[in-house]
Scaffold this active site. Structure first.
Site: not given
Length: 746
Positions: A13, A16, A630, A634, A430
Site C-alpha cells: 500500500c 509502504c 529550440d 535558449d 523565441d
C-alpha cells in the site's frame, strides 16, 4: 550525484512507499527518494561516495522489501523481468481470491440463508460452528501471506494496510475461536461469532488486490506500446549482400536497407532512395513525412512507399525512441507538488487508524456496549481504512497524462511540469527557429559604394560569415554558392554573439553585423538609416557591411514563419494567455513579426545571455512564464522560466533542456500540452477528493457514529468490500483519461 532506478517488490500500500521514502531520505548521501506505488519503482538521487547501491538495497530489505537496481545495459531485460513478475503477481492474486472465495461460499450461504429464511442442510444446523471454523481457517490459510506481511510490518514498527487487515481478521477469528472452545467445553455463552467476517474480509481484500493489480498494469500501457514499437531485426548491407541481424547487433555506421511497409530499426541518415515515412507513433503527425537523401530517419517509424538505404547514426539506448521511453518512464515516476499532502497523510495513516480503532473500542465499552459490539467497531475501523486510494490518486493520473502526451508527440518530463503548465499566464516565444523556420534566405543586397557591386558585397560578407554557425550566416553561404561566387580567404575571424562578426580580408578590417557593432567601432550608421528602417519594417533582418571603418553595403535576410505560428498564438489568446516574442533583432523587425502572428509584447535587441534576465523581469511583474525555444541557444532562458518548453527537431531532441519537449515542430502542441496538463490536474484533484472523502466518511461510520441515531452498525465484511473497491475506483477514474481529446482540435 548519481541517479538510479530500483524495482521494488513486496509493497502492499501507499504506507509502504511512504515508509521506504522517509527511511532513505534520512540516510547520509541521499539527495532525493521518490517511490511510485503505482509503478512499484524507486527513483533515487544519491552521492555514490557516501552511500552505495548495495547499502541502499540492504536498507530496503531491512524494511521488508526487495530492491532490484535497473541498469542501462539491461533495461529491456529488466522491463521484461519486471513485467513477468507483475504477471506472476496477478496470477497469484487471482488464485488466492478464487481459493478464498470457494472456501467462503458455504459460510456466506449459512449466514445469508439464516437471515433470509433459506433452508439449511441438517449438517449445517448440527455442526454449523465447527464448519464455519474449518472453512474460515481454510480461507485464512489461502490468504496467509497477508497475515505474515502484516505481522512482520507490525514487529518492525512500520505498520501498513496488511497490518490493519491482519489485526482486524485475527481479532475476529481468535475471538470466535475462544468463544467456540468455551461453548464446546459446556459454557453457556450468548455471543456472536465472527468467522464469516474474518473469511469475507479476506475474500473482499483479495478481490480488491487482484483488481488493483490488473488496473495498475493498464496505467503503464503507454510505455508498453512505446517499447513494442521497436522492430526485432534489421536488414544490413555487407559486402553487397543483404543480411538480417538482430537489432542489438546493429552498429553506428552500418548501411541498412528498408523496404515498403517495414519499420525503421534505428536512427539514421538517408544515403539513397525516396519514400514517405509514417512517424505518427512517435510524433503524433498523421501525414507521412517525405524522406530523401540527406534526411534524418527516426527508429521505430514505418516506411510506407519507396525503398530507402540509410546509414545508422544512433543505436541502442541512444536512439530517439530509447530517449523518449526513458523520459516518459521518469515522468511517470515523478510527483506533482499536489501529492505532498497525500504522502504526509499516507505516512501517518496506519498508526492513526490503529489509534482510532482502539479508542473507538474503549469508548463503546465505557458507554456500556457489550464486548461483541465494541469488537465489531474495532474490526470495521481497521478494515475500512484505505491508504492505497491516497497513494494511487496522483501517480495513476500522472502516468496516464504523461502517456497520453507521449502518444501526441509531447514529452512531459515531470509531474511538477504538469502542475506549472496549468497555471501559466504568459508564453514567450523565441523568434528564430521557433516562430520562424530558422532557414533564412537573402532577400536584398544594397551597395553603398559605387565601385563595389552587389556580387562583391555578397562575396565579402559570405567569406567572413563562412566560419560562423549562425543561421543567418548559412543563408549568405547558400546564396553565394547559388550565384557560383568564389569565397575569399580571411584571417583573425571573430564571432561577436548578438552583434555580428569581424575578420581581416586582404589586409582590410571587415565588420559585418548590427548598428551597435558599427557604433562600438566608431562607425556612424545614420547615413543608411532610411534603408535599414525600410527593410526592418518588412520584417527583414538588415546587416551592415563595413570595410576599414566605412560602410560599403547592406544585406537583408528574411526568415519565413512556421506553418502554424499564427494559429498557435490565436489559440493561446482564446485560452486567455498573454504572448510575447523575444529576439536579438531590433524592435522594428520584432514588431513586424509580432504583427504578422498577433503577438502582444515584443522583447527586442536581447542578447542570448540577456534572455534569462528578460524572463526574470516578466516574472517580477507577477507572471507565471513559459519560455518556448529550440532548447540549445535558449537554455538559460528555458531554465529561468517557470516552465521551459523545448522544440525537438527531428532526432536532435533537446532532451536535457526544458521540462516539456515537443517532438515535432508544431507550435500548436504548446496548447495541447497546457490543455492536457489542466485535464490531468483535474483528474488528480478528483482522485484525491474521493480518496480523502472515502476515508473521512468511512472511518467515522465504521466507528459507529450513526448508531445512536439509526441503530445501524457497519458490518466488517461490508467495510472490507468498500475498502477493496476504493482503490479500484481511483485507478478506474484515471483510466477514463484514455477518452481525452484536445480542447482545441487541429
Amino acid at each position: 550525484m548519481t541517479k538510479q532506478i530500483f524495482s521494488i517488490q513486496g509493497m502492499d500500500c501507499a504506507s509502504c512507499a511512504a515508509n521506504i521514502e522517509n527511511t532513505l531520505k534520512k540516510e547520509v548521501g541521499v539527495k532525493s527518494a521518490n517511490v511510485n506505488f503505482a509503478s512499484e519503482k524507486l527513483y533515487l538521487e544519491f552521492d555514490p561516495m557516501e552511500i552505495s547501491v548495495a547499502k541502499i538495497q540492504k536498507i530496503i530489505e531491512k524494511l521488508g522489501y526487495k530492491a532490484i537496481a535497473e541498469t542501462a545495459e539491461a533495461e529491456e531485460e529488466m522491463r521484461d523481468h519486471h513485467q513477468e513478475i507483475k504477471n506472476q503477481e496477478v496470477g497469484r492474486l487471482k488464485k488466492r481470491f478464487l481459493s478464498a472465495l470457494i472456501f467462503s461460499l458455504p459460510i456466506i450461504y449459512m449466514v445469508m440463508g439464516e437471515m433470509i429464511g433459506l433452508p439449511l442442510p441438517t449438517i449445517f444446523e448440527n455442526y454449523g460452528t465447527t464448519i464455519q471454523f474449518v472453512l474460515a481457517t481454510a480461507v485464512i490459510i489461502s490468504c496467509f501471506n497477508i497475515w505474515v506481511s502484516g505481522f512482520k510490518k507490525l514487529l518492525r514498527l512500520s505498520p501498513n494496510m496488511d497490518t490493519l487487515i491482519f489485526i482486524g481478521t485475527a481479532v475476529a477469528y481468535f475471538y470466535s475461536l475462544i468463544i467456540s472452545v468455551l461453548m464446546f467445553l459446556g459454557a453457556r455463552i450468548e455471543a456472536h461469532l465472527y468467522y464469516e467476517s474474518a473469511a469475507l474480509i479476506l475474500v473482499f481484500i483479495s478481490l480488491g488486490k487482484f483488481l488493483e493489480a490488473i488496473t495498475k498494469g493498464k496505467t503503464s500501457e503507454a510505455i508498453k506500446k512505446l517499447i513494442g514499437l521497436q522492430p526485432k531485426e534489421a536488414t544490413v548491407i555487407k559486402n553487397n549482400e543483404e543480411i538480417k541481424i538482430p537489432i542489438e547487433r546493429v552498429l553506428v555506421g552500418d548501411l541498412i536497407l528498408i523496404k515498403p511497409g517495414e519499420k525503421i530499426p534505428v536512427d539514421g541518415v538517408v544515403i539513397d532512395g525516396y519514400s514517405g515515412v509514417d512517424e505518427k507513433a512517435l510524433t503524433g503527425e498523421s501525414i507521412p513525412v517525405e524522406k530523401k537523401k540527406g534526411d534524418e530517419l527516426i527508429g521505430a517509424t514505418i516506411n510506407k512507399t519507396g525503398v530507402l538505404k540509410f546509414k545508422a547514426t544512433r543505436v541502442g539506448k541512444d536512439t530517439m525512441l530509447a530517449q523518449i521511453i526513458k523520459v516518459v518512464e521518469e515522468a511517470m515516476g515523478s510527483k506533482a507538488p499536489i501529492q505532498l499532502l497525500a504522502d504526509k497523510v499516507s505516512f501517518y495513516f496506519v498508526p492513526s487508524v490503529l489509534g482510532i480503532a482502539v479508542l473507538s473500542f474503549i469508548i463503546w465499552l465505557l458507554l456500556g456496549q457489550p464486548l461483541a459490539f465494541a469488537l465489531t467497531v474495532f474490526v470495521a475501523v481497521l478494515i475500512i481504512a484505505c491508504p492505497c486510494a491516497l497513494g494511487l490518486a496522483t501517480p495513476t493520473a500522472v502516468m496516464m497524462g504523461t502517456g497520453l502526451a507521449a502518444k501526441n508527440g509531447i514529452l512531459i518530463k515531470s509531474g511538477q511540469a504538469l502542475e506549472i503548465a496549468r497555471d501559466l499566464d504568459m508564453i514567450v516565444f523565441d523568434k528564430t527557429g521557433t516562430l520562424t523556420k530558422g532557414e533564412p534566405s537573402v532577400t536584398d543586397i544594397i551597395s553603398i559604394k559605387n565601385e563595389i557591386n552587389e556580387n562583391n558585397i555578397l562575396q565579402i560578407a559570405a567569406s567572413v560569415e563562412k566560419n560562423s554557425e549562425h543561421p543567418l550566416a548559412q543563408a549568405l553561404v547558400n546564396k553565394t554558392k547559388e550565384e557560383k561566387i568564389n569565397f575569399l580567404e580571411v584571417i583573425n575571424f571573430q564571432a561577436l554573439p548578438g552583434f555580428g562578426v569581424s575578420a581581416d580580408l586582404e589586409n582590410k578590417k571587415i565588420l559585418f553585423g548590427t548598428r551597435k557593432l558599427m557604433i562600438d567601432n566608431q562607425i556612424n550608421p545614420n547615413l543608411i538609416e532610411k534603408n535599414l528602417i525600410a527593410l526592418e519594417d518588412q520584417g527583414k533582418t538588415a546587416m551592415i557591411l563595413a570595410q576599414d571603418k566605412k560602410i560599403i553595403g547592406i544585406i537583408a535576410v528574411a526568415d519565413t514563419l512556421k506553418e502554424y505560428s499564427k494559429e498557435a498564438v490565436e489559440m493561446l489568446h482564446k485560452m486567455g494567455k498573454k504572448v510575447a516574442i523575444i529576439t536579438g533583432d531590433n524592435k522594428r523587425v520584432g514588431q513586424a513579426i509580432a504583427k504578422l502572428v498577433g503577438i502582444d509584447r515584443v522583447l527586442a535587441e536581447v542578447l542570448p545571455q540577456e534572455k534569462s534576465a528578460e524572463i526574470k523581469k516578466l516574472q517580477s511583474e507577477g507572471n507565471v512564464v513559459a519560455m518556448v525555444g529550440d532548447g540549445i541557444n535558449d537554455a538559460p532562458a528555458l531554465a529561468q522560466a517557470d516552465l521551459g518548453i523545448a522544440l525537438g527537431s527531428g532526432t536532435d531532441v533537446a532532451m536535457e533542456t526544458g521540462e516539456i519537449v515537443l517532438i515535432k515542430d508544431d507550435l500548436r502542441d504548446v496548447i495541447t500540452a497546457i490543455d492536457l496538463s489542466k485535464y490531468t490536474l483535474n483528474k488528480i484533484k478528483q482522485n484525491l477528493f474521493w480518496a480523502f472523502f472515502y476515508n473521512i466518511i468511512g472511518i467515522p461510520v465504521a466507528a459507529g457514529i450513526l448508531y445512536p441515531f439509526t441503530g445501524w452498525l457497519l458490518n466488517p465484511a461490508l467495510a472490507a468490500l468498500a475498502m477493496a473497491f476504493s482503490s479500484v475506483s481511483v485507478i478506474s477514474n484515471a483510466l477514463l483519461m484514455k477518452r481525452y481529446s484536445p480542447k482545441f482540435q487541429y
